[in-house]
Design a protein around this motif. Sequence first.
Motif, PDB file in Angstrom:
ATOM      1  N   ALA A 154       0.833  -1.207   0.000  1.00 40.60           N
ATOM      2  CA  ALA A 154       0.000   0.000   0.000  1.00 40.60           C
ATOM      3  C   ALA A 154       0.869   1.258   0.000  1.00 40.60           C
ATOM      4  O   ALA A 154       0.581   2.225  -0.718  1.00 40.60           O
ATOM      5  CB  ALA A 154      -0.938  -0.008   1.202  1.00 40.60           C
ATOM      6  N   LEU A 155       1.925   1.271   0.798  1.00 38.75           N
ATOM      7  CA  LEU A 155       2.825   2.431   0.817  1.00 38.75           C
ATOM      8  C   LEU A 155       3.436   2.658  -0.563  1.00 38.75           C
ATOM      9  O   LEU A 155       3.603   3.805  -1.007  1.00 38.75           O
ATOM     10  CB  LEU A 155       3.928   2.219   1.856  1.00 38.75           C
ATOM     11  N   GLU A 156       3.751   1.565  -1.236  1.00 38.12           N
ATOM     12  CA  GLU A 156       4.302   1.672  -2.595  1.00 38.12           C
ATOM     13  C   GLU A 156       3.286   2.298  -3.547  1.00 38.12           C
ATOM     14  O   GLU A 156       3.624   3.208  -4.321  1.00 38.12           O
ATOM     15  CB  GLU A 156       4.685   0.276  -3.081  1.00 38.12           C
ATOM     16  N   LEU A 157       2.034   1.835  -3.480  1.00 41.21           N
ATOM     17  CA  LEU A 157       0.993   2.387  -4.348  1.00 41.21           C
ATOM     18  C   LEU A 157       0.717   3.851  -4.017  1.00 41.21           C
ATOM     19  O   LEU A 157       0.446   4.656  -4.917  1.00 41.21           O
ATOM     20  CB  LEU A 157      -0.297   1.571  -4.191  1.00 41.21           C
ATOM     21  N   LEU A 158       0.768   4.188  -2.731  1.00 42.62           N
ATOM     22  CA  LEU A 158       0.496   5.551  -2.294  1.00 42.62           C
ATOM     23  C   LEU A 158       1.677   6.489  -2.562  1.00 42.62           C
ATOM     24  O   LEU A 158       1.531   7.713  -2.432  1.00 42.62           O
ATOM     25  CB  LEU A 158       0.167   5.566  -0.795  1.00 42.62           C
ATOM     26  N   LYS A 159       2.850   5.891  -2.866  1.00 38.45           N
ATOM     27  CA  LYS A 159       4.085   6.656  -3.079  1.00 38.45           C
ATOM     28  C   LYS A 159       4.457   7.481  -1.845  1.00 38.45           C
ATOM     29  O   LYS A 159       4.921   8.630  -1.940  1.00 38.45           O
ATOM     30  CB  LYS A 159       3.966   7.564  -4.316  1.00 38.45           C
ATOM     31  N   VAL A 160       4.228   6.878  -0.680  1.00 30.34           N
ATOM     32  CA  VAL A 160       4.571   7.533   0.586  1.00 30.34           C
ATOM     33  C   VAL A 160       5.976   7.129   0.991  1.00 30.34           C
ATOM     34  O   VAL A 160       6.299   5.932   1.052  1.00 30.34           O
ATOM     35  CB  VAL A 160       3.563   7.163   1.691  1.00 30.34           C
ATOM     36  N   THR A 161       6.815   8.112   1.239  1.00 27.37           N
ATOM     37  CA  THR A 161       8.184   7.876   1.682  1.00 27.37           C
ATOM     38  C   THR A 161       8.458   8.733   2.916  1.00 27.37           C
ATOM     39  O   THR A 161       7.593   9.499   3.367  1.00 27.37           O
ATOM     40  CB  THR A 161       9.193   8.250   0.581  1.00 27.37           C
ATOM     41  N   ALA A 162       9.668   8.629   3.425  1.00 31.98           N
ATOM     42  CA  ALA A 162      10.054   9.445   4.581  1.00 31.98           C
ATOM     43  C   ALA A 162      10.045  10.929   4.241  1.00 31.98           C
ATOM     44  O   ALA A 162       9.960  11.776   5.136  1.00 31.98           O
ATOM     45  CB  ALA A 162      11.430   9.021   5.072  1.00 31.98           C
ATOM     46  N   GLU A 163      10.129  11.250   2.926  1.00 33.68           N
ATOM     47  CA  GLU A 163      10.153  12.664   2.511  1.00 33.68           C
ATOM     48  C   GLU A 163       8.756  13.232   2.258  1.00 33.68           C
ATOM     49  O   GLU A 163       8.603  14.429   1.985  1.00 33.68           O
ATOM     50  CB  GLU A 163      10.980  12.821   1.227  1.00 33.68           C
ATOM     51  N   THR A 164       7.724  12.387   2.329  1.00 34.81           N
ATOM     52  CA  THR A 164       6.362  12.871   2.094  1.00 34.81           C
ATOM     53  C   THR A 164       5.989  13.907   3.147  1.00 34.81           C
ATOM     54  O   THR A 164       6.152  13.662   4.351  1.00 34.81           O
ATOM     55  CB  THR A 164       5.354  11.698   2.153  1.00 34.81           C
ATOM     56  N   PRO A 165       5.513  15.084   2.752  1.00 33.72           N
ATOM     57  CA  PRO A 165       5.164  16.126   3.740  1.00 33.72           C
ATOM     58  C   PRO A 165       4.075  15.651   4.695  1.00 33.72           C
ATOM     59  O   PRO A 165       3.142  14.936   4.295  1.00 33.72           O
ATOM     60  CB  PRO A 165       4.670  17.288   2.868  1.00 33.72           C
ATOM     61  N   GLN A 166       4.178  16.070   5.933  1.00 35.92           N
ATOM     62  CA  GLN A 166       3.154  15.750   6.928  1.00 35.92           C
ATOM     63  C   GLN A 166       1.925  16.632   6.684  1.00 35.92           C
ATOM     64  O   GLN A 166       2.054  17.848   6.526  1.00 35.92           O
ATOM     65  CB  GLN A 166       3.678  15.986   8.351  1.00 35.92           C
ATOM     66  N   PRO A 167       0.733  16.041   6.645  1.00 35.89           N
ATOM     67  CA  PRO A 167      -0.471  16.832   6.374  1.00 35.89           C
ATOM     68  C   PRO A 167      -0.928  17.616   7.605  1.00 35.89           C
ATOM     69  O   PRO A 167      -0.687  17.212   8.748  1.00 35.89           O
ATOM     70  CB  PRO A 167      -1.506  15.756   6.016  1.00 35.89           C
ATOM     71  N   GLU A 168      -1.581  18.735   7.355  1.00 39.07           N
ATOM     72  CA  GLU A 168      -2.150  19.499   8.460  1.00 39.07           C
ATOM     73  C   GLU A 168      -3.296  18.701   9.088  1.00 39.07           C
ATOM     74  O   GLU A 168      -4.139  18.147   8.399  1.00 39.07           O
ATOM     75  CB  GLU A 168      -2.677  20.844   7.965  1.00 39.07           C
ATOM     76  N   GLY A 169      -3.313  18.626  10.413  1.00 35.64           N
ATOM     77  CA  GLY A 169      -4.378  17.908  11.111  1.00 35.64           C
ATOM     78  C   GLY A 169      -4.228  16.405  11.077  1.00 35.64           C
ATOM     79  O   GLY A 169      -5.193  15.678  11.345  1.00 35.64           O
ATOM     80  N   GLY A 170      -3.032  15.919  10.762  1.00 35.29           N
ATOM     81  CA  GLY A 170      -2.802  14.481  10.724  1.00 35.29           C
ATOM     82  C   GLY A 170      -1.330  14.169  10.841  1.00 35.29           C
ATOM     83  O   GLY A 170      -0.485  15.061  10.980  1.00 35.29           O
ATOM     84  N   LYS A 171      -1.001  12.882  10.777  1.00 37.76           N
ATOM     85  CA  LYS A 171       0.401  12.488  10.900  1.00 37.76           C
ATOM     86  C   LYS A 171       0.630  11.169  10.165  1.00 37.76           C
ATOM     87  O   LYS A 171      -0.183  10.248  10.249  1.00 37.76           O
ATOM     88  CB  LYS A 171       0.794  12.331  12.375  1.00 37.76           C
ATOM     89  N   ILE A 172       1.760  11.092   9.451  1.00 43.07           N
ATOM     90  CA  ILE A 172       2.235   9.849   8.860  1.00 43.07           C
ATOM     91  C   ILE A 172       3.323   9.312   9.778  1.00 43.07           C
ATOM     92  O   ILE A 172       4.311   9.998  10.052  1.00 43.07           O
ATOM     93  CB  ILE A 172       2.792  10.081   7.441  1.00 43.07           C
TER      94      ILE A 172
END
Length: 545
Positions: A154-172
């Motif tokens: 899922a992380l691969e499909l979402l293209k989420v990495t350690a460099e992905t910006p943290q969203p306002e009102g949430g956290k990765i």
Amino acid sequence: MKIIYYNGIVYTGVLPLAEAFAVEHGSFVFTGSTAEAKALAGKEDKLVDLEGKFVCSGFIDSHMHLMSFGNALVTARLDEHTSSLEELVRYFREFGRQHFHSGEGWLVGRGWNQDCFSDADRMPNRYDLDRVSARMPVCAVRACGHCLVVNSKALELLKVTAETPQPEGGKIGIENGEPDGRFYDNAMDAVYGAIPVPDKESLKNMIRAAGRVMNSYGVTSCHSDDYSAFRQIPWQEVNAAYKELEASGELTVRVYEQSNFTDLASLKSFVEAGQNTGTGTVMFRIGPLKMLGDGALGSHTAFLSHPYEDSPDICGIPVFTQEAFDEMIGYANEHQMQVAVHAIGDACLDRVLSACERALKSHPREDHRHGIIHCQITRPDQLEKICRLGMHVYAQSIFLDYDNHIVEQRVGSALASTSYSWKTLMKNGVSVSNGSDCPVELPNALAGMQCAVTRTSLRDHVGPYLPKQAFTVQEALDSYTVRGAEASFEEHIKGKIQPGMLADFVILGGNPFETPEDSIKDIPVLETYLGGRNVFHRNSDSSCR
């Protein structure tokens, strides 16, 4: 033709208890004694002997997620397999094998709680879910709905990495310099956005399925947050699904829509389209603007005014800024729309109360019924302000079943000593309704009443927590009936068994006023009626859970 029910124990909404009532054209037309009821009977009328059974108004769950519950009923039931992390992984893997033979699509489940794990003292992570499947994207939502975990695929499909910006009102979540698979609050939107959305017929099937289960618990009305169930689906399609079910006679629960919006532009578009509090019918009606102010206590995402006692480096997650609260609550109030905001942490509650106070000062309203959903972690000054502002409170007494175990370790003894103080609010004139936040908990009103009365956990009898905050049995019943009706401005048409009210009622297999307090949850629901129509019968309906 009247249907006259007699020889019962009937709670009409006031004491003493009555013996009989009559229904005609979907409404109550009489309450009183058996002798009086029988004297009313004409040749065409039907007499029903209640055989001494207890009857009260149908239960109103004043905060839940009906569509999400229906969706949860067809995904992996992680809530039934959360005693250990190993059990969760094993069950989830087997669920995937049975339901996803092609190996395509997203494997989704909900209901895990790390505090219940006997073999691990942590939340699941991506590597745990990699053991469920390495080929399919996997998503496991925590019971509270404020945190989820995905696998590496899922992380691969979402293209989420350690460099992905943290969203306002949430956290990765990041651990050891890489994503750990955990997403909190607003960060979850990216995951949900990648999961294929259901079509309208699927939405209708979810509502049908959820309604059947709710009827089995005696629930005839609910206040439901549905627009947030699938953010990609426009509110117009959600409304259409409900209206089509109403037109076909398949909607078995009255719905007051807690209209969830996250930005002012969307809210304005909704109101300008003619949608506002009170728009609709007795089966589907638009309710308040619903906002999700913070997270949950169990996932350490409720927004506190000081760091968590057991995690001193965090205070939780505020989903909205003060400015966002001010503009959205201000706009809703100005346009005669009711407001209901999820606030579990006391810092979040500060922001909500400040925004409501500001809005009412700018545009005063005598009967706004703006409300706080959950209202859990509170300080005395906040309780006083809730009273002063004339607000409604949507409590979830059933949360004490779990929160009794964690509240003090999460927030500390001082703050815990003034929290979950719904009885104090009631004593000071606040209308306090009750609900389940389903699918966080099952819509089991009788279990919620037991927690309200005992302040003790259901399964392992932890408590009582702040016993002076305990409800009487009558207060607990009222919190699930007339107080819920007050929250939707409908106390003149439902919530009591009285002439002129809608004939929504439930027949129970025990009298809550005489049942031992620690056994209220065990009272069986025998029959449920909506507008005088039977929508659940224990002996013929398999949906009772």
